[in-house]
Each structure stands twice: as C-alpha cells, then as structure tokens.
Design a protein around this motif. Structure first.
Motif, short mmCIF file in Angstrom:
data_model
loop_
_atom_site.label_atom_id
_atom_site.label_comp_id
_atom_site.label_asym_id
_atom_site.label_seq_id
_atom_site.Cartn_x
_atom_site.Cartn_y
_atom_site.Cartn_z
N GLY A 7 2.60 3.52 4.53
CA GLY A 7 2.03 4.70 4.97
C GLY A 7 0.66 4.27 6.14
O GLY A 7 0.59 3.70 5.68
N ASN A 8 0.01 5.69 6.07
CA ASN A 8 -1.37 5.50 6.38
C ASN A 8 -2.55 6.11 6.86
O ASN A 8 -2.49 6.57 5.69
CB ASN A 8 -1.29 4.96 8.49
N GLY A 15 -13.54 14.17 7.14
CA GLY A 15 -12.96 13.18 5.93
C GLY A 15 -12.20 12.30 5.95
O GLY A 15 -11.48 11.57 7.44
N THR A 16 -10.41 12.13 5.49
CA THR A 16 -9.41 11.35 5.23
C THR A 16 -8.12 12.16 5.14
O THR A 16 -8.27 12.45 4.40
CB THR A 16 -9.64 10.06 4.30
N LEU A 17 -7.12 11.24 6.12
CA LEU A 17 -5.97 12.11 5.69
C LEU A 17 -5.03 10.85 5.56
O LEU A 17 -5.63 9.99 6.44
CB LEU A 17 -5.78 12.64 7.00
N ILE A 56 5.34 6.44 -5.42
CA ILE A 56 3.99 6.59 -5.16
C ILE A 56 2.89 6.88 -5.44
O ILE A 56 2.53 7.64 -6.93
CB ILE A 56 4.41 8.15 -3.26
N ALA A 57 2.11 6.27 -5.78
CA ALA A 57 0.19 6.79 -6.00
C ALA A 57 -0.13 7.47 -5.46
O ALA A 57 -0.39 8.14 -3.85
CB ALA A 57 -0.67 5.23 -6.30
N VAL A 58 -0.34 8.56 -6.09
CA VAL A 58 -1.30 9.64 -5.63
C VAL A 58 -2.50 9.94 -5.55
O VAL A 58 -3.26 10.71 -5.21
CB VAL A 58 -0.67 11.42 -5.56
N LYS A 89 -4.61 5.12 -1.32
CA LYS A 89 -4.92 5.23 0.11
C LYS A 89 -4.59 4.80 0.78
O LYS A 89 -4.36 5.70 2.60
CB LYS A 89 -6.68 4.11 -0.17
N THR A 90 -3.15 4.71 0.98
CA THR A 90 -2.73 4.06 2.47
C THR A 90 -1.00 4.74 1.69
O THR A 90 -0.36 5.07 2.98
CB THR A 90 -1.86 2.64 1.73
N LEU A 91 -1.23 5.60 0.58
CA LEU A 91 0.41 6.23 0.86
C LEU A 91 1.37 5.57 1.01
O LEU A 91 2.55 6.02 1.35
CB LEU A 91 0.10 7.42 1.37
#
Length: 104
Positions: A7-8, A15-17, A56-58, A89-91
C-alpha cells in the motif's frame, strides 16, 4: 503462496490518506477485526486447509508468523516459520493462500 500487496500513503496539510489500490477483495466473504486486550497475548497457530486469508493492520502494527502445513492430520516438526510485520501507516496487505497456520 504468500503475497505482500504493498500500500501507500499520501500526506498534505489536510492530513494523511492510506491506500492500497492493488488489493482486490472481491473474493472476501467475511471480515474479522482482532484487538488484543494485552500486547503480550499471542494468538497462535490457527490454520485453514481451504480458505485464503488476507491480513491488514488497520491501527498500529503487528507481527504475523506463518507456517505451511505439510499434513493437517500429523504436521512435521521443524517446519519453516516465515515472519511479516504489517503496519497501518502503509496499509500493506498479506495474502495467505490455503494450507498455512498463523500466529499473531
């Protein structure tokens, strides 16, 4: 087979997506969220002969260990353990094909 789907993130003044545009969840039938009450708790060696699993870490990050089971009736000792760290953070997503046991 084990596949890491990277992911990214994108950040700006708003903010952050976090995103994972390569992750295809069309085969997913159900979803579970695991949150341990204590970080010392280990959920160890649940295996699936038939089902694939996606991890996946959420929130935060976690370490997952995987073993390819050679015989579900009587597994061999000393099977190779592979470790992966997933971070919200990176999904990043980890696709685990059928036949593996996991320890989180």
């Amino acid at each position: 087979m084990l596949t890491t789907i990277i992911g990214n993130t994108f950040a700006d003044e708003r903010g952050t997506l976090s995103f994972n545009n390569e992750l295809d969840l069309s085969e997913v039938k159900r979803i579970y969220f695991i949150e341990n009450a204590d970080l010392s708790i280990q959920r160890a060696w649940q295996g699936h002969q038939i089902e694939k699993r996606w991890f996946i870490a959420v929130k935060g990050k976690f370490l997952i260990k995987l073993v390819k089971i050679d015989n579900f009736e009587c597994p061999s000792g000393g099977l190779e353990v592979r470790s992966f760290e997933l971070d919200s953070k990176t999904l990043d997503a980890l696709l685990v094909e059928a036949g593996y046991a996991s320890s989180i």
